[in-house]
Scaffold this active site. Structure first.
Site, PDB file in Angstrom:
ATOM      1  N   SER A 162     -10.237  26.235 -14.037  1.00 15.82           N
ATOM      2  CA  SER A 162     -10.282  27.674 -14.294  1.00 15.82           C
ATOM      3  C   SER A 162     -11.536  28.253 -13.667  1.00 15.82           C
ATOM      4  CB  SER A 162     -10.292  27.926 -15.806  1.00 15.82           C
ATOM      5  OG  SER A 162     -10.641  29.257 -16.105  1.00 15.82           O
ATOM      6  N   TYR A 188     -15.722  25.720 -23.215  1.00 16.34           N
ATOM      7  CA  TYR A 188     -14.562  25.868 -22.341  1.00 16.34           C
ATOM      8  C   TYR A 188     -14.960  25.652 -20.886  1.00 16.34           C
ATOM      9  CZ  TYR A 188     -10.550  27.997 -19.977  1.00 16.34           C
ATOM     10  OH  TYR A 188      -9.468  28.224 -19.156  1.00 16.34           O
TER      11      TYR A 188
END
Length: 316
Positions: A162, A188
């Site tokens: 990501s 994350y």
């Protein structure tokens, strides 16, 4: 091809999974897609099945997986779509899945993931849940399927990362937030950097087995992945989301399917793709960035160090 050259294709931001696999014949090829009961996982599996592949949906909820498999079969006419249980944060479940796999594996799409859990959660081993799910589970899965990938001849591993990798490199001295305060976006970011480094590490170690491995940033797609975000974003992250050009699910799955199946990618390995092309390495990206890749997500030394760390954690 010179490794210093950026790899480009005729496809782009708005290309769909169906478009990038058009004309590709995957008959006789076997694929696994994790997290294939929702979002881009479903569309990734559908596109691969539509091209003729035997597709296994590796999912937490097998009943939901079976429903999705039936829907994909109905849409594509391909009866060779099945579901099998896989809990990525439960390493016994991962081992059970890999032990049950028989025969070659041509495509492994590590698609499943969780995002920005607002509170620190740990596995029974004490591992931070995003790192354990997004990275360690997929790392264990790839290791357990290595023999099947090697036997396929020209197998491909797709590791979904990501743009969130900009939030953090891998903090090797404290990956599980045992000494530093937990912050959901840092966690994350670390996990997504680790996903990219998984591809870099596999590319380096498994080239002699004919296996290629690449990282994929699918883009911004509104799915259940964002369920923890409301009221949970810093001003920088809110700015990044405000600037995001959102994709449809069909567009979001395109880069994964391209990297997994297109003959354009034959022999291409250890790279980071977005919008169906290799991303530009940019050391100046900040948390508001929506494209590009930081060097830490492709660092060969960190990839080797992470491979060793992951192996040690799984053996503990």
């Amino acid at each position: 091809m010179n490794n210093d050259q950026r790899f480009t294709t005729p496809f782009g931001f708005h290309s769909t999974a169906s478009e990038v696999v058009q004309g590709v014949d995957l008959a006789g090829k076997r694929a696994i897609v994790t997290g294939a009961t929702s979002g881009i996982g479903v569309e990734t599996a559908r596109a691969l099945a539509g091209a003729g592949a035997d597709v296994t949906l590796a999912v937490r909820n097998v009943e939901a997986g079976r429903r999705v498999a039936a829907e994909i079969t109905a849409k594509t006419g391909n009866p060779k779509v099945t579901a099998a249980p896989l809990q990525l944060a439960d390493q016994a479940s991962v081992t059970s899945f890999t032990d049950a796999w028989q025969g070659p594996l041509h495509i492994l799409v590590n698609n499943a993931g969780i995002m920005a859990l607002p509170e620190l959660q740990r596995t029974p081993e004490g591992w931070e849940l995003q790192f354990a799910t997004n990275y360690l589970g997929h790392f264990n899965l790839a290791l357990g399927l290595h023999e099947a990938l090697a036997s396929a001849g020209g197998a491909r591993v797709v590791s979904l990362t990501s743009i969130g990798h900009v939030f953090s490199p891998v903090a090797f001295d404290d990956v599980n937030f045992e000494r530093r305060p937990y912050e959901e976006w840092t966690a994350y970011g670390q996990a997504k950097t680790a996903n990219s480094l998984l591809a870099v590490g596999a590319a380096a170690r498994w080239a002699d087995d004919g296996i290629t491995a690449n990282a994929v940033m699918p883009g911004g797609i509104r799915t259940g992945l964002q369920r923890h975000q409301e009221g949970n974003m810093t001003p920088e992250i809110e700015a990044a989301f405000a600037d995001f050009k959102w994709k449809t699910v069909e567009e979001g799955a395109a880069t994964s399917v391209l990297v997994a199946a297109s003959p354009l990618l034959d022999g291409v390995t250890g790279r980071y793709f977005e919008d169906c092309n290799e991303a530009v390495v940019n050391p100046d990206l900040d948390p508001s960035a929506t494209t590009g890749v930081l060097p830490h997500a492709l660092d060969a030394g960190d990839a080797a160090r992470l491979w060793d760390l992951g192996t040690k954690m799984l053996r503990a």
